[in-house]
Design a protein around this motif. Sequence first.
Motif, PDB file in Angstrom:
ATOM      1  N   TYR C  75       0.824  -1.212   0.000  1.00  0.00           N
ATOM      2  CA  TYR C  75       0.000   0.000   0.000  1.00  0.00           C
ATOM      3  C   TYR C  75       0.860   1.265   0.000  1.00  0.00           C
ATOM      4  CZ  TYR C  75       1.179  -0.709   4.853  1.00  0.00           C
ATOM      5  OH  TYR C  75       1.879  -0.942   6.001  1.00  0.00           O
ATOM      6  N   ALA C 101       2.216  -1.740  -5.001  1.00  0.00           N
ATOM      7  CA  ALA C 101       2.669  -0.409  -4.595  1.00  0.00           C
ATOM      8  C   ALA C 101       2.722   0.479  -5.838  1.00  0.00           C
ATOM      9  CB  ALA C 101       4.043  -0.493  -3.942  1.00  0.00           C
ATOM     10  N   LYS C 102       2.861   1.788  -5.622  1.00  0.00           N
ATOM     11  CA  LYS C 102       2.783   2.715  -6.742  1.00  0.00           C
ATOM     12  C   LYS C 102       4.089   3.501  -6.837  1.00  0.00           C
ATOM     13  CE  LYS C 102      -1.483   4.844  -7.182  1.00  0.00           C
ATOM     14  NZ  LYS C 102      -2.537   5.762  -7.557  1.00  0.00           N
ATOM     15  N   ARG C 127      -1.146  12.981   4.938  1.00  0.00           N
ATOM     16  CA  ARG C 127      -1.169  11.752   5.726  1.00  0.00           C
ATOM     17  C   ARG C 127      -2.624  11.383   5.935  1.00  0.00           C
ATOM     18  NH1 ARG C 127       2.521   7.926   6.216  1.00  0.00           N
ATOM     19  NH2 ARG C 127       4.593   8.802   6.251  1.00  0.00           N
ATOM     20  N   SER C 128      -3.102  10.485   5.144  1.00  0.00           N
ATOM     21  CA  SER C 128      -4.520  10.137   5.170  1.00  0.00           C
ATOM     22  C   SER C 128      -4.652   8.739   4.616  1.00  0.00           C
ATOM     23  CB  SER C 128      -5.283  11.142   4.301  1.00  0.00           C
ATOM     24  OG  SER C 128      -6.286  10.510   3.542  1.00  0.00           O
ATOM     25  N   VAL C 129      -5.602   7.968   5.120  1.00  0.00           N
ATOM     26  CA  VAL C 129      -5.736   6.600   4.594  1.00  0.00           C
ATOM     27  C   VAL C 129      -6.245   6.583   3.170  1.00  0.00           C
ATOM     28  CG1 VAL C 129      -6.084   5.520   6.838  1.00  0.00           C
ATOM     29  CG2 VAL C 129      -8.074   6.259   5.503  1.00  0.00           C
ATOM     30  N   HIS C 130      -6.647   7.734   2.661  1.00  0.00           N
ATOM     31  CA  HIS C 130      -7.122   7.768   1.272  1.00  0.00           C
ATOM     32  C   HIS C 130      -5.963   7.795   0.278  1.00  0.00           C
ATOM     33  CE1 HIS C 130     -11.282   8.509   2.598  1.00  0.00           C
ATOM     34  NE2 HIS C 130     -10.681   9.086   3.612  1.00  0.00           N
ATOM     35  N   ARG C 131      -4.784   8.126   0.758  1.00  0.00           N
ATOM     36  CA  ARG C 131      -3.603   8.191  -0.102  1.00  0.00           C
ATOM     37  C   ARG C 131      -2.579   7.155   0.342  1.00  0.00           C
ATOM     38  NH1 ARG C 131      -4.273  13.601  -2.117  1.00  0.00           N
ATOM     39  NH2 ARG C 131      -6.542  13.759  -2.057  1.00  0.00           N
ATOM     40  N   MET C 132      -1.833   6.638  -0.617  1.00  0.00           N
ATOM     41  CA  MET C 132      -0.770   5.702  -0.278  1.00  0.00           C
ATOM     42  C   MET C 132       0.402   6.466   0.344  1.00  0.00           C
ATOM     43  SD  MET C 132      -1.128   3.565  -3.856  1.00  0.00           S
ATOM     44  CE  MET C 132      -0.003   2.210  -3.479  1.00  0.00           C
ATOM     45  N   PRO C 133       0.920   5.998   1.463  1.00  0.00           N
ATOM     46  CA  PRO C 133       2.026   6.710   2.112  1.00  0.00           C
ATOM     47  C   PRO C 133       3.365   6.393   1.448  1.00  0.00           C
ATOM     48  CG  PRO C 133       1.393   4.800   3.405  1.00  0.00           C
ATOM     49  CD  PRO C 133       0.447   4.845   2.243  1.00  0.00           C
TER      50      PRO C 133
END
Lengths: 353, 353, 353, 353
Positions: C75, C101-102, C127-133
Amino acid sequence: MNFASDNVTGASAPILDALVQANAGAMPAYGEDPLTASLTARFREVFEHPELAVYPVATGTAANALALAAMVPPYGLCLCHAQAHVTTDECGAPEFFTHGAKLAHLPGTGARIDPGALEAALARLPRSVHRMPAHALSLSQASEAGLVYAPEAVARLSGIARRHGLTVHMDGARLANAVARLGCRPAEITWRAGVDVLSFGASKNGALAAEAIVVFRPDLADSIAYRRKRAGHLLSKGRLLAAQLHAYLADDHWLANASHANRLADRLARGLRAVAGVRLAWPVEANEVFPILPVRLARGLRAGGAVFYDWPTESLAPGESVGEDEVLVRLITAFSTPEAEVDALLALARDSA
Amino acid sequence: MNFASDNVTGASAPILDALVQANAGAMPAYGEDPLTASLTARFREVFEHPELAVYPVATGTAANALALAAMVPPYGLCLCHAQAHVTTDECGAPEFFTHGAKLAHLPGTGARIDPGALEAALARLPRSVHRMPAHALSLSQASEAGLVYAPEAVARLSGIARRHGLTVHMDGARLANAVARLGCRPAEITWRAGVDVLSFGASKNGALAAEAIVVFRPDLADSIAYRRKRAGHLLSKGRLLAAQLHAYLADDHWLANASHANRLADRLARGLRAVAGVRLAWPVEANEVFPILPVRLARGLRAGGAVFYDWPTESLAPGESVGEDEVLVRLITAFSTPEAEVDALLALARDSA
Amino acid sequence: MNFASDNVTGASAPILDALVQANAGAMPAYGEDPLTASLTARFREVFEHPELAVYPVATGTAANALALAAMVPPYGLCLCHAQAHVTTDECGAPEFFTHGAKLAHLPGTGARIDPGALEAALARLPRSVHRMPAHALSLSQASEAGLVYAPEAVARLSGIARRHGLTVHMDGARLANAVARLGCRPAEITWRAGVDVLSFGASKNGALAAEAIVVFRPDLADSIAYRRKRAGHLLSKGRLLAAQLHAYLADDHWLANASHANRLADRLARGLRAVAGVRLAWPVEANEVFPILPVRLARGLRAGGAVFYDWPTESLAPGESVGEDEVLVRLITAFSTPEAEVDALLALARDSA
Amino acid sequence: MNFASDNVTGASAPILDALVQANAGAMPAYGEDPLTASLTARFREVFEHPELAVYPVATGTAANALALAAMVPPYGLCLCHAQAHVTTDECGAPEFFTHGAKLAHLPGTGARIDPGALEAALARLPRSVHRMPAHALSLSQASEAGLVYAPEAVARLSGIARRHGLTVHMDGARLANAVARLGCRPAEITWRAGVDVLSFGASKNGALAAEAIVVFRPDLADSIAYRRKRAGHLLSKGRLLAAQLHAYLADDHWLANASHANRLADRLARGLRAVAGVRLAWPVEANEVFPILPVRLARGLRAGGAVFYDWPTESLAPGESVGEDEVLVRLITAFSTPEAEVDALLALARDSA
């Protein structure tokens, strides 16, 4: 005055009622219940398509990602707008469900794909094992920035996609708003315009948690049932989703909800445009308004209790820009937004200007 | 007379009421609502654990598979009973969420893992890059065949697992039935007995669609928030799940529901054992009854309107067997099963014998 | 006159000899042979690092993708230059090995990452679960366009990455060319400058098929052995890779080969710059030359038998551009390129100009 | 006296020569070289199949896993023997390449699938989204325990598989030994007997590192080129693999090598059977011998310098067993095993008995 999202509300009254009604009695588990079984006929009616298949799920992320997994192999590309929800806001769900396929980005004002850019991107793609081959195009209807594709626009993009061997997905999280705005039949902007698989949204427009994957090409449906179960998206009590979707479609409830939201977005846009220093980044075509506000005004609105998000400026039309003292924001109206709330925001805007 | 599953019912009245209550008003989307926020404190109270983390999801498949994905790397093994739900009935969800980890099977009567077999399996595993290394043990509480692990039994298995460096997962789809049966505190058969991550079930015991991943080891929680979003299991309207879970835990509603189901299972078992030619494959310890019936009797029950499934005989105790004219079946009672329905089935059984 | 790639040659004489030598006799399979065992000590010596771990593989794609799989969760995001080999030419290998992964793209002239752009991209990431860290940064040394990062440049990028919690990968398919050019010790531009995992290339510079994943942080090495086996990259006859790598490192053969290639690239660049109408898109810092040629000249060279590729113009420096009658091309020299071949190309260029 | 594996040797002389020959001169990279190009015609000749496609790779693990990835979707089952190499010795490579498909195990003496068991397993599989559907059967020729399937045996298993809609894979890591033993044409035990995709082994029988995926059904070949590149298994210098495979097939070198190994296995078996207290667990049909030895004798052999592995007893025929003082071991002969080495082992056995 919450204009942050169309997800901040609960269910509409008819949908909540339907849920309560459907709660009684024993029904077979895992989608073998009569409510779920009758969904297929209902969707075939609404979409005037005799062979479509329907797979209810609880979230839009699941609908999009399962649809793409059925359309794009692990080594394939899916083209979409650079601001499309699937690529910016789902934490890589398409990459997870497709097992590592890649989303390739296309430009276009207001998060609407530019056909010339699509054509150019596909022409540029080399056919070589060193590059991932393009397998699908994903459109958002309405777009992430509230613009709508007319039937001809969908058909044009689909046509380009098909000539290059791609299948076409539509993220219809706000399909209702688009249909209500265009005044067209659902079929016209979906399968008749070349869409193969549709993520049909309801959660943003009256449901509590219900979406449906609608597959217009039977051969693409084969794997979805297994993929859905495997992804934990086959609910044991299928009535939960089916009851919501039936109520959503009954008596054009979905379109009535969307029309309300669209109308209030228009009212909001009209009112804001009349405020000094405010202009719209692009037209309002669904239930989202994207004004460019003086920073001071945005601050005033928030101080007055209005809730809304700033928006990235990458979607601006060529030539358009946001000044140093300005900010681009997004205001969303929902099926449940009271007219008075819009008017209160407008009054606040006039006061803060 | 539906004894097919504890999934055939809707929600219990308190849970449905809570859903309706929670529907009103605007709340932040994607689990940032106050109902979801207060779940953590609630679960910490119930499980007497000051640091646990809670992730609500809509299905047990999602809860199990997300938990295992946080515990087992793509190249790792998870040991579980050969009849465990995760390996037989989830269409490979653990394999999907873990990206290709493998479930290795352990034997044991009534789908309860035999500690000796676990010890032997772990001792046998070579440490070599040619084999996938074991990373987790998954227990089902109650087991897929309705047997319960007492606190010492969980501790014994966890102890073996830990000595080999494994983490421990508990599939608690029917945890309430186990807690009610054992009369223990929830902590005693979970983290105090060595469980690291729990799939806490509610859908089978009164909820419409609600489960929670409960993580007792903070370091294992890190990835679950991302994995859940990415899997489409972060609902936009978090109140749907949170309202159910709060109502489920309130006033020990979950234990009352489970006690009812357990009590009716006992009544059913007692009644069946008194019928000529019927014996139980193993004791009733939760809300599931596994009688071995004369084929003729099973036919009679079904003809009389009783609904239940045949069951594979692989879970039989050593030495036990099912004769040519017999069949092993599963009967499940739920929180909503009326006593009269059990009695009707028993009457039918006596008539058909 | 083949300047298409440094992959068009076979092995250098010393490496081929080593292969033939290593062929004799029985040795344990699957990397348990003495040649493979002694690689670790050899690499620790060359890189002056007492704890590094080495994993030989047959391809650069495998080296890069396995390294990234150990550094980036499914992720997570890996940042790299938009023209980096890992993202443009490996058919999604990193996406496959990392399980979805991206790769997020950074700009910079000549495929070398601009530190300001890295800083800005990391600052912008919500920093949000909507975006990949973001989990890792991948640098190419030399870059895909033949530019080199000096030790301070690597350290600067690594420093930014570390401050944001990222690990640092270096794609060293042409590390030898960079080391030879910079005249530095291998340690200086790798672990001492903040690199955690290195893909150490040999195939482009004298080997037939041999690369090594060099892990400077022991905790990151844990999973690679399993991942390599699972990916089919643990050769049964380990001597094949180990013999090549030993010969590659022996007597600085790798640096001698790279120096030769670099020197000929310089000669080629110098000669081309003297031809009317030719300029270089950016300096030559390794073994690749990127001239902007009159289209007519490029045609003449090809007519005369020179083989080379056109190159996309996205890597041009700001302000630089390619005219209508011009084309950007890539010419690569290798350890085996004869000086006479360079001179023949230059003569042809002068004749065609 | 190394009888541990047929992987402990280097390349045979003709194959090493071919490698050295192929090293000279420039050739296009990434499998576009003439040696690789001519492989297709060569394999079509050898297998008498006008349309087959060939994909060379460096390892058997890659060949098997890529083949299965093209045949089994992520949510599918592949049936194989419980002792098959793909499921016991590849660290989950099939699970990785298929993105989480599952291997389901079949029984059979000597790691050869029992047709009745296959039929029963397929008949038992429910068609339900809760279970992964079977998509392929994988056979090993020769089996992991050195038994061979005659053409009719392959056809029988393939026939059962096809009737259930499965495709058929053959792991031919030791295909040469089977062909040499059966004295049949390669086509007879592969595509003419219903095999769709073959992993054609060479590394165990004379090559240094070379295998080929041979696809007899063109529609299954579509994805392999992309999957191979993406998995890092497209070598930049294709000549390495192609040269080995050409030499392997030239003048029936592969069959000559295999015949030698088989003959020595026979000699070894014959000699061992004559030693007191020794019997064979099952017949020798390829180049592997599985004697049940007195523990004391096994110890004596090892003390005398013989290298070989113990073997699990799960593959024993029903009724067969290994006594307390006995051990089942595996002895492998290779193309390079000297007759004298076999005789030395036999002498040692007679001395130790």
